[in-house]
Design an enzyme around this catalytic site. Structure first.
Site, PDB file in Angstrom:
ATOM      1  N   ARG A 201     -31.670  10.952  33.057  1.00 14.55           N
ATOM      2  CA  ARG A 201     -32.546  11.721  32.180  1.00 14.55           C
ATOM      3  C   ARG A 201     -33.621  10.816  31.587  1.00 14.55           C
ATOM      4  O   ARG A 201     -33.392   9.630  31.333  1.00 14.55           O
ATOM      5  CB  ARG A 201     -31.732  12.340  31.045  1.00 14.55           C
ATOM      6  CG  ARG A 201     -32.440  13.454  30.308  1.00 14.55           C
ATOM      7  CD  ARG A 201     -31.467  14.147  29.379  1.00 14.55           C
ATOM      8  NE  ARG A 201     -31.096  13.272  28.284  1.00 14.55           N
ATOM      9  CZ  ARG A 201     -31.623  13.338  27.071  1.00 14.55           C
ATOM     10  NH1 ARG A 201     -32.547  14.236  26.799  1.00 14.55           N
ATOM     11  NH2 ARG A 201     -31.238  12.522  26.128  1.00 14.55           N
ATOM     12  N   ALA A 322     -22.872  24.406  23.718  1.00 15.60           N
ATOM     13  CA  ALA A 322     -23.200  24.599  22.306  1.00 15.60           C
ATOM     14  C   ALA A 322     -22.977  26.056  21.917  1.00 15.60           C
ATOM     15  O   ALA A 322     -22.528  26.353  20.805  1.00 15.60           O
ATOM     16  CB  ALA A 322     -24.641  24.188  22.042  1.00 15.60           C
TER      17      ALA A 322
HETATM   18  P1  FAD Z   1     -20.625  17.010  19.239  1.00 17.79           P
HETATM   19  O1  FAD Z   1     -22.033  17.438  19.313  1.00 17.79           O
HETATM   20  O2  FAD Z   1     -20.151  15.939  20.160  1.00 17.79           O
HETATM   21  O3  FAD Z   1     -20.330  16.566  17.740  1.00 17.79           O
HETATM   22  C1  FAD Z   1     -19.158  15.914  17.369  1.00 17.79           C
HETATM   23  C2  FAD Z   1     -19.410  15.174  16.070  1.00 17.79           C
HETATM   24  O4  FAD Z   1     -18.186  14.566  15.637  1.00 17.79           O
HETATM   25  C3  FAD Z   1     -20.414  14.036  16.234  1.00 17.79           C
HETATM   26  O5  FAD Z   1     -21.366  14.100  15.193  1.00 17.79           O
HETATM   27  C4  FAD Z   1     -19.560  12.767  16.154  1.00 17.79           C
HETATM   28  O6  FAD Z   1     -20.264  11.666  15.612  1.00 17.79           O
HETATM   29  C5  FAD Z   1     -18.425  13.214  15.266  1.00 17.79           C
HETATM   30  N1  FAD Z   1     -17.163  12.498  15.497  1.00 17.79           N
HETATM   31  C6  FAD Z   1     -16.625  12.102  16.665  1.00 17.79           C
HETATM   32  N2  FAD Z   1     -15.444  11.492  16.472  1.00 17.79           N
HETATM   33  C7  FAD Z   1     -15.220  11.488  15.138  1.00 17.79           C
HETATM   34  C8  FAD Z   1     -14.153  11.000  14.315  1.00 17.79           C
HETATM   35  N3  FAD Z   1     -13.091  10.393  14.831  1.00 17.79           N
HETATM   36  N4  FAD Z   1     -14.245  11.155  12.971  1.00 17.79           N
HETATM   37  C9  FAD Z   1     -15.333  11.796  12.412  1.00 17.79           C
HETATM   38  N5  FAD Z   1     -16.363  12.275  13.160  1.00 17.79           N
HETATM   39  C10 FAD Z   1     -16.300  12.136  14.505  1.00 17.79           C
HETATM   40  N6  FAD Z   1     -25.085  23.433  25.480  1.00 17.79           N
HETATM   41  C11 FAD Z   1     -25.812  24.593  25.473  1.00 17.79           C
HETATM   42  O7  FAD Z   1     -25.377  25.587  24.864  1.00 17.79           O
HETATM   43  N7  FAD Z   1     -27.029  24.685  26.105  1.00 17.79           N
HETATM   44  C12 FAD Z   1     -27.558  23.631  26.803  1.00 17.79           C
HETATM   45  O8  FAD Z   1     -28.651  23.745  27.336  1.00 17.79           O
HETATM   46  C13 FAD Z   1     -26.802  22.420  26.853  1.00 17.79           C
HETATM   47  N8  FAD Z   1     -27.268  21.336  27.524  1.00 17.79           N
HETATM   48  C14 FAD Z   1     -26.535  20.182  27.559  1.00 17.79           C
HETATM   49  C15 FAD Z   1     -27.014  19.087  28.289  1.00 17.79           C
HETATM   50  C16 FAD Z   1     -26.280  17.914  28.350  1.00 17.79           C
HETATM   51  C17 FAD Z   1     -26.791  16.774  29.177  1.00 17.79           C
HETATM   52  C18 FAD Z   1     -25.033  17.820  27.663  1.00 17.79           C
HETATM   53  C19 FAD Z   1     -24.200  16.553  27.734  1.00 17.79           C
HETATM   54  C20 FAD Z   1     -24.552  18.895  26.930  1.00 17.79           C
HETATM   55  C21 FAD Z   1     -25.286  20.084  26.884  1.00 17.79           C
HETATM   56  N9  FAD Z   1     -24.820  21.194  26.178  1.00 17.79           N
HETATM   57  C22 FAD Z   1     -25.541  22.360  26.163  1.00 17.79           C
HETATM   58  C23 FAD Z   1     -23.540  21.113  25.448  1.00 17.79           C
HETATM   59  C24 FAD Z   1     -23.708  20.845  23.968  1.00 17.79           C
HETATM   60  O9  FAD Z   1     -24.555  19.750  23.723  1.00 17.79           O
HETATM   61  C25 FAD Z   1     -22.324  20.574  23.347  1.00 17.79           C
HETATM   62  O10 FAD Z   1     -21.419  21.545  23.800  1.00 17.79           O
HETATM   63  C26 FAD Z   1     -22.369  20.638  21.815  1.00 17.79           C
HETATM   64  O11 FAD Z   1     -23.244  19.659  21.328  1.00 17.79           O
HETATM   65  C27 FAD Z   1     -20.974  20.451  21.228  1.00 17.79           C
HETATM   66  O12 FAD Z   1     -21.044  20.334  19.841  1.00 17.79           O
HETATM   67  P2  FAD Z   1     -19.827  19.755  18.999  1.00 17.79           P
HETATM   68  O13 FAD Z   1     -20.247  19.810  17.581  1.00 17.79           O
HETATM   69  O14 FAD Z   1     -18.573  20.427  19.396  1.00 17.79           O
HETATM   70  O15 FAD Z   1     -19.652  18.259  19.484  1.00 17.79           O
END
Ligand code: FAD
Length: 439
Positions: A201, A322
């Site tokens: 990317r 997401a």
């Molecule tokens: P995360 O965003 O990973 O957040 C987790 C948080 O927890 C982070 O802030 C981290 O720092 C924190 N954390 C981790 N471990 C600990 C710990 N032990 N203690 C305290 N905090 C901690 N989704 C879509 O819907 N549309 C798209 O177009 C899309 N495109 C994507 C493209 C790529 C290349 C990728 C990789 C993903 C894409 N996704 C898309 C998926 C989407 O980005 C994720 O599903 C979404 O960000 C998940 O959110 P989350 O909050 O569950 O996890």
């Protein structure tokens, strides 16, 4: 625990899209107090541009109009006119049907895309700053309250401890909460990259991109398919930057690292795709190594649950990771709206598991199937554009067109029947009923 004994205190581990979206909903519930523990000291500008499909927008609307607004304020319009209909165009870039469009994903009027950082900033703005502790990495859950002596105890990397009535792990693909729930050695605990995917990317300014690729792909959202890799572009940061990528099945090396992105391998691709590959190959420093989770047998145990990527990380190809995190937040928020006693938290989390696990795990499977179809690796489907269209239409029906209000209602029904059927305390034996709640 919260200072108000009449409130249910929820610890949210992780302030990503899942954790912040849930917090944005809970902020409005006076019988709930919550605290987010986030491991990083501040949010950095990492993450691809997200194209949020209709189910993501519906989930945000269920969380509240201000949540939906935060997204629209941060998003960039893909269309040049607000009422112009735009979709992610999936086009064959190689083979005998090159040039044929096989899908229009997420078609919507005034279709938007957003950078992860901008979306996080928007959601963060809805959560009181004092409810987030930065630089707090959860290391383990010490006790989940089954002893009946109180709530769930957490230990952080800085040596401190905290306690809550309920812990929600929104801590991403390498979740500590998942490891606690399933066990470190469970086969589904750690993410895997079954097909060796690598997403190369680059991030470039729109001016720079215009000099290198077709103008239309500095505004639109194409996915150009072929067996060497699929190519895509997403406008970001209010239209000032482009995130362009090439996803290659088998591009990741065993034991870490990735093969070099070689534009020569794309010689038989369409001209528009070749230009994007060449642009990405110049600077792949923003690359991702991706992975997903094999299915967890449950998302909650006692008063501890996981959500978002912690529960069901998926490959990015169905564009719904997401969105699924936001659906989790919508269901949990709705259920917590009804929970007025700590003893009912477990039933709410069980209802969340019952409703969200099958659907979110089906999306994990779907994203794997998208990857194979994009790579011409799902039988001979790429030889039959009509069959491809049917595949994508069925997928869109399942993800985007889902009735999320009904999903929330089903969660409530499950919760109601569960609390009628049992009355089991998982945390505080001496708790008081703190309000009317669901009866
Ligand atoms: P995360 O965003 O990973 O957040 C987790 C948080 O927890 C982070 O802030 C981290 O720092 C924190 N954390 C981790 N471990 C600990 C710990 N032990 N203690 C305290 N905090 C901690 N989704 C879509 O819907 N549309 C798209 O177009 C899309 N495109 C994507 C493209 C790529 C290349 C990728 C990789 C993903 C894409 N996704 C898309 C998926 C989407 O980005 C994720 O599903 C979404 O960000 C998940 O959110 P989350 O909050 O569950 O996890």
């Amino acid at each position: 625990m919260g200072s108000n004994p009449h409130q249910i205190h929820i610890a949210i581990i992780g302030g990503g899209i899942a954790g912040l979206a849930l917090a944005a909903g809970l902020t409005k519930k006076s019988h709930i107090s919550f605290h987010i523990y986030e491991s990083v000291p501040s949010h950095a500008d990492v993450g691809a541009g997200l194209a949020l499909h209709a189910n993501a927008i519906k989930a945000m609307a269920l969380l509240g109009p201000e949540v939906r607004r935060a997204y629209f304020d941060a998003a960039v319009s893909v269309a040049s006119e607000e009422d112009e209909e735009i979709a992610t165009e999936v086009i064959l870039a190689q083979g005998s049907h090159a040039g044929e469009k096989v899908a229009e994903l997420g078609r919507a009027k005034g279709r938007k895309s957003v950078s992860r950082a901008d979306l996080l900033a928007g959601l963060r703005g809805l959560v009181p700053a004092e409810r987030i502790s930065w630089g707090k990495r959860l290391e383990g859950i010490v006790d989940h309250g089954e002893s009946g002596k109180g709530g769930v105890k957490m230990r952080f990397k800085d040596g401190t401890e905290a306690e809550a009535d309920c812990v929600i792990g929104a801590d991403g693909i390498h979740s500590v909460v998942r490891a606690y729930l399933l066990g470190e050695d469970h086969p589904a605990t750690k993410p895997k990259n079954h097909d060796g995917w690598q997403v190369y990317r680059t991030l470039v300014s729109v001016e720079d991109a215009r000099k290198q690729i077709d103008e239309k792909w500095t505004k639109g959202v194409p996915i150009l398919l072929g067996p060497s890799g699929h190519v895509n572009c997403i406008p970001m940061n209010k239209g000032t930057r482009i995130s362009a990528g090439v996803a290659v099945r088998g591009g990741a090396l065993e034991g870490g690292g990735a093969k070099k992105l070689d534009p020569e391998l794309y010689a038989d691709y369409s001209e528009e795709a070749k230009k994007i590959v060449r642009m990405v190959a110049k600077d792949t420093t923003a690359s991702w190594s991706v992975g997903d989770h094999d299915h967890a047998p449950f998302y909650s145990k006692g008063c501890v649950a996981m959500m978002g990527d912690a529960a069901h990380a998926s490959l990015p190809f169905a564009g719904n990771g997401a969105a699924q995190a936001l659906e989790d937040a919508a269901v949990l928020d709705h259920l917590f709206g009804l929970v007025r006693q700590v003893s009912r938290v477990e039933a709410a989390l069980t209802a969340y598991d019952a409703v969200r696990r099958p659907r979110s795990q089906a999306v994990v499977n779907l994203a794997r199937a998208f990857g194979r179809v994009y790579a011409y690796a799902e039988g001979d489907i790429h030889e039959n554009p009509q069959k491809m269209r049917e595949f994508f239409a069925g997928a869109a029906l399942f993800t985007n067109e889902a009735d999320l209000k009904k999903q929330n209602d089903e969660a409530v029904k499950t919760y109601e029947s569960s609390i009628r059927g049992r009355s089991k305390s998982c945390a505080d034996n001496s708790e008081q009923d703190t309000g009317s709640g669901f009866e």
